[in-house]
Design a protein around this motif. Structure first.
Motif, mmCIF file in Angstrom:
data_model
loop_
_atom_site.group_PDB
_atom_site.id
_atom_site.type_symbol
_atom_site.label_atom_id
_atom_site.label_comp_id
_atom_site.label_asym_id
_atom_site.label_seq_id
_atom_site.Cartn_x
_atom_site.Cartn_y
_atom_site.Cartn_z
ATOM 1 N N VAL A 81 45.066 -18.869 -20.379
ATOM 2 C CA VAL A 81 44.729 -20.186 -20.924
ATOM 3 C C VAL A 81 45.482 -20.282 -22.235
ATOM 4 O O VAL A 81 45.435 -19.368 -23.056
ATOM 5 C CB VAL A 81 43.216 -20.338 -21.203
ATOM 6 N N TYR A 94 45.810 -24.094 -17.974
ATOM 7 C CA TYR A 94 45.159 -23.019 -17.227
ATOM 8 C C TYR A 94 46.108 -22.539 -16.137
ATOM 9 O O TYR A 94 46.608 -23.353 -15.357
ATOM 10 C CB TYR A 94 43.869 -23.524 -16.576
ATOM 11 N N ALA A 128 38.246 -16.606 -19.326
ATOM 12 C CA ALA A 128 38.490 -17.703 -20.275
ATOM 13 C C ALA A 128 37.841 -17.442 -21.627
ATOM 14 O O ALA A 128 38.215 -18.062 -22.626
ATOM 15 C CB ALA A 128 37.986 -19.026 -19.703
#
Length: 177
Positions: A81, A94, A128
């Motif tokens: 990310v 992403y 993430a």
């Protein structure tokens, strides 16, 4: 295969969002574009890999879970990310990967510079976690829904976000003069 995958992604994303948010130009229409009004492609092949571009209002957990859980897509791994600061907007990108079928998807989420915000996908892809925190720390993009959104690289009392184009530094105070 890549164009077929992109077609499937466009169909499933538009269905999940409930409106047509992705547009791509079929290969046979390339010559006709001069006559038609120019519309930004929001789904295309980028170096042979599918890429979609969404506004932050269209990016949500339901869509992220669909990309992960759908049997045709199955993007089970979030490899990267990153955030980008453009003069007119900011983006969070992403990089998704299907480890079984071996294919990729790039998802670009645009957000306004003022009050930049993109829904956190940390609950969908645990990888993430630190990457969203780094983007928050260095670019100031908020990730609502993140369980622990706080600075990760800079001290808590640090003012501003140093990777923003409008960030002002005192080079002399930092010894960079």
């Amino acid at each position: 295969m890549s164009q077929e995958l992109l077609n499937t992604i466009v169909e499933k994303v538009n269905k999940t969002v409930g409106k047509e948010v992705l547009f791509f130009k079929p290969a046979e229409d390339e010559e006709q574009t001069e006559e038609k009004e120019e519309v930004e492609e929001t789904a295309k092949l980028n170096f042979g890999k599918p890429m979609i571009i969404l506004d932050s209002g269209d990016w949500n957990l339901t869509l992220a879970k669909m990309l992960r859980d759908d049997s045709d897509l199955g993007f089970d791994f979030l490899s990267c990310v990153t955030g980008v600061d453009y003069d007119e907007h900011m983006e969070v990108i992403y990089n998704l990967y299907n480890s079984e079928k071996i294919y990729y998807l790039y998802v670009k989420v645009k957000t306004p510079r003022e009050k930049a915000s993109v829904v956190s996908v940390e609950s969908v892809w645990k990888s993430a976690d630190y990457m969203e925190r780094e983007i928050y720390d260095l670019l100031g993009i908020d990730f609502p829904g993140h369980w622990n959104l706080k600075r990760i690289l800079l001290q808590d009392e640090w003012e501003g976000h140093p990777l923003r184009k409008d960030y002002v530094t005192d080079k002399k105070a930092l010894g960079l003069d």
